[in-house]
Design a protein around this motif. Structure first.
Motif, PDB file in Angstrom:
ATOM      1  N   LYS A 129       0.254  16.078   2.784  1.00 48.73           N
ATOM      2  CA  LYS A 129      -1.121  16.468   3.136  1.00 48.73           C
ATOM      3  C   LYS A 129      -1.988  15.249   3.416  1.00 48.73           C
ATOM      4  O   LYS A 129      -2.808  15.256   4.337  1.00 48.73           O
ATOM      5  CB  LYS A 129      -1.751  17.276   1.993  1.00 48.73           C
ATOM      6  N   ARG A 130      -1.818  14.225   2.592  1.00 48.16           N
ATOM      7  CA  ARG A 130      -2.636  13.027   2.771  1.00 48.16           C
ATOM      8  C   ARG A 130      -2.300  12.326   4.085  1.00 48.16           C
ATOM      9  O   ARG A 130      -3.188  11.888   4.813  1.00 48.16           O
ATOM     10  CB  ARG A 130      -2.428  12.079   1.586  1.00 48.16           C
ATOM     11  N   ILE A 131      -1.005  12.249   4.389  1.00 49.53           N
ATOM     12  CA  ILE A 131      -0.578  11.610   5.643  1.00 49.53           C
ATOM     13  C   ILE A 131      -1.142  12.396   6.831  1.00 49.53           C
ATOM     14  O   ILE A 131      -1.660  11.833   7.787  1.00 49.53           O
ATOM     15  CB  ILE A 131       0.963  11.558   5.701  1.00 49.53           C
ATOM     16  N   ASN A 132      -1.069  13.712   6.737  1.00 54.65           N
ATOM     17  CA  ASN A 132      -1.597  14.558   7.806  1.00 54.65           C
ATOM     18  C   ASN A 132      -3.119  14.423   7.926  1.00 54.65           C
ATOM     19  O   ASN A 132      -3.663  14.371   9.028  1.00 54.65           O
ATOM     20  CB  ASN A 132      -1.197  16.011   7.534  1.00 54.65           C
ATOM     21  N   ALA A 133      -3.794  14.330   6.789  1.00 52.65           N
ATOM     22  CA  ALA A 133      -5.261  14.181   6.810  1.00 52.65           C
ATOM     23  C   ALA A 133      -5.668  12.874   7.483  1.00 52.65           C
ATOM     24  O   ALA A 133      -6.761  12.756   8.029  1.00 52.65           O
ATOM     25  CB  ALA A 133      -5.819  14.251   5.392  1.00 52.65           C
ATOM     26  N   GLY A 134      -4.771  11.900   7.467  1.00 51.96           N
ATOM     27  CA  GLY A 134      -5.025  10.638   8.156  1.00 51.96           C
ATOM     28  C   GLY A 134      -4.831  10.733   9.660  1.00 51.96           C
ATOM     29  O   GLY A 134      -4.996   9.741  10.368  1.00 51.96           O
ATOM     30  N   THR A 141       0.828  -1.210   0.000  1.00 54.14           N
ATOM     31  CA  THR A 141       0.000   0.000   0.000  1.00 54.14           C
ATOM     32  C   THR A 141       0.860   1.256   0.000  1.00 54.14           C
ATOM     33  O   THR A 141       0.650   2.178  -0.803  1.00 54.14           O
ATOM     34  CB  THR A 141      -0.912   0.012   1.248  1.00 54.14           C
ATOM     35  N   GLU A 168       4.266  16.311  -5.753  1.00 46.23           N
ATOM     36  CA  GLU A 168       3.786  15.009  -5.301  1.00 46.23           C
ATOM     37  C   GLU A 168       4.074  14.800  -3.812  1.00 46.23           C
ATOM     38  O   GLU A 168       3.221  14.338  -3.052  1.00 46.23           O
ATOM     39  CB  GLU A 168       4.427  13.877  -6.115  1.00 46.23           C
ATOM     40  N   GLU A 176       1.599  16.643  -1.780  1.00 46.40           N
ATOM     41  CA  GLU A 176       0.307  15.937  -1.721  1.00 46.40           C
ATOM     42  C   GLU A 176       0.388  14.765  -0.748  1.00 46.40           C
ATOM     43  O   GLU A 176      -0.556  14.500   0.007  1.00 46.40           O
ATOM     44  CB  GLU A 176      -0.122  15.449  -3.112  1.00 46.40           C
ATOM     45  N   ASP A 177       1.521  14.060  -0.770  1.00 49.21           N
ATOM     46  CA  ASP A 177       1.707  12.940   0.162  1.00 49.21           C
ATOM     47  C   ASP A 177       1.670  13.429   1.607  1.00 49.21           C
ATOM     48  O   ASP A 177       1.029  12.820   2.468  1.00 49.21           O
ATOM     49  CB  ASP A 177       3.047  12.232  -0.109  1.00 49.21           C
ATOM     50  N   GLU A 205       1.156   4.131  -2.763  1.00 47.84           N
ATOM     51  CA  GLU A 205       0.741   5.505  -2.442  1.00 47.84           C
ATOM     52  C   GLU A 205       1.854   6.508  -2.706  1.00 47.84           C
ATOM     53  O   GLU A 205       1.595   7.645  -3.079  1.00 47.84           O
ATOM     54  CB  GLU A 205       0.334   5.601  -0.962  1.00 47.84           C
TER      55      GLU A 205
END
Ligand SMILES: Nc1ncnc2c1ncn2[C@@H]1O[C@H](COP(=O)(O)OP(=O)(O)OP(=O)(O)O)[C@@H](O)[C@H]1O
Ligand SMILES: [Mg+2]
Length: 243
Positions: free
Chosen positions: A186-191, A125, A180, A183-184, A129
């Motif tokens: 941000k996505r990790i933080n959003a989790g 995964t 990129e 974005e990664d 990602e």
């Protein structure tokens, strides 16, 4: 989540954190707090003490004074492996994966607290990602500098950290890859993972951070939004060489 000080929502708090190297006080009574799930920037001129702070908070250096609390517990003096088990993850200013191992094998290095099936699943995964799946079998010293940074981040995420500290993720990375990486992040933080990002590239700080801490000469000289920090006289002085 812009409160200062030690609230129960803080994942990390430093209180009077100090580190001296001989006659140099690299970190000088630093008070810092990061809220649970927060994305904070740490900026300041060369030699301000940013990397030293990161090394203290991750146990790579022992403080000369002050205290570090992680998730409400005093972790001052704990070693990197203890802190990473607690949920502190980091990357280095210069990425250094295990060069002779493949990308995939590098992902096996963290001592994860779950079984092989879940480990396999997570590796797949995370490599997907972070766009590393196509280089999974390549040697880590043969991938690009930016991919090494992504690999380091992927490896840190194997431990499902509560806080990740990133030392200059944009350094030496081309703009497309940096988009990129942002974005990664941000996505990790959003989790739900709190992130502290050290960065000289202000466009990255502006894009990512809800709150920015400015260090100069080992101290926290100001905290605010990017706009507040950019407009601040003390910050301009610090970057122009004053202290
Ligand atoms: N191991 C060490 N031994 C002696 N002095 C050190 C050591 N590590 C850092 N320093 C000194 O501490 C100060 C802070 O260094 P640090 O690397 O934390 O700065 P920085 O804010 O990360 O700078 P940069 O933006 O250039 O990466 C500098 O004066 C540096 O020379
Ligand atoms: Mg540094």
């Amino acid at each position: 989540m812009t409160d200062e000080g030690a609230t129960t929502g803080d994942v990390l708090v430093t209180d009077g954190l100090t580190k001296s190297f001989g006659g140099i006080t690299a970190v000088d009574g630093l008070d810092l707090s990061i809220g649970s799930g927060e994305l904070v920037g740490l900026i300041g001129p060369n030699g301000a003490g940013k990397t030293t702070t990161l090394n203290l908070v991750t146990g790579f250096l022992l403080p000369s004074g002050g205290m570090i609390r992680f998730n409400g517990e005093d972790v001052t003096g704990e070693r990197p492996n203890e802190l990473s088990r607690r949920g502190v993850g980091r990357t280095f200013q210069i990425s250094k994966p295990f060069g002779r191992l493949s990308v995939y094998e590098n992902m096996l290095v963290p001592n994860v607290p779950y079984g092989p099936a879940e480990r396999e699943e997570r590796i797949r995964t995370l490599l997907a990602e972070l766009s590393l799946d196509h280089v999974a079998e390549n040697r880590a010293d043969e991938i690009s500098g930016g991919q090494k940074k992504l690999l380091e981040l992927a490896r840190v995420l194997m431990l499902d950290p509560d806080l990740v500290l990133l030392d200059e993720p944009a350094a030496g990375v081309n703009p497309a890859l940096m988009d990129e990486i942002m974005e990664d992040i941000k996505r990790i933080n959003a989790g739900g993972t709190a992130i502290l990002v050290i960065e000289h590239d202000m466009s990255v700080i502006e894009e990512l951070c809800e709150r920015v801490v400015v260090m100069n000469a080992g101290r926290n000289i100001m905290t605010g939004t990017f706009e507040e920090v950019r407009a601040d006289e003390r910050v301009r002085d610090a970057y122009l060489g004053g202290t």
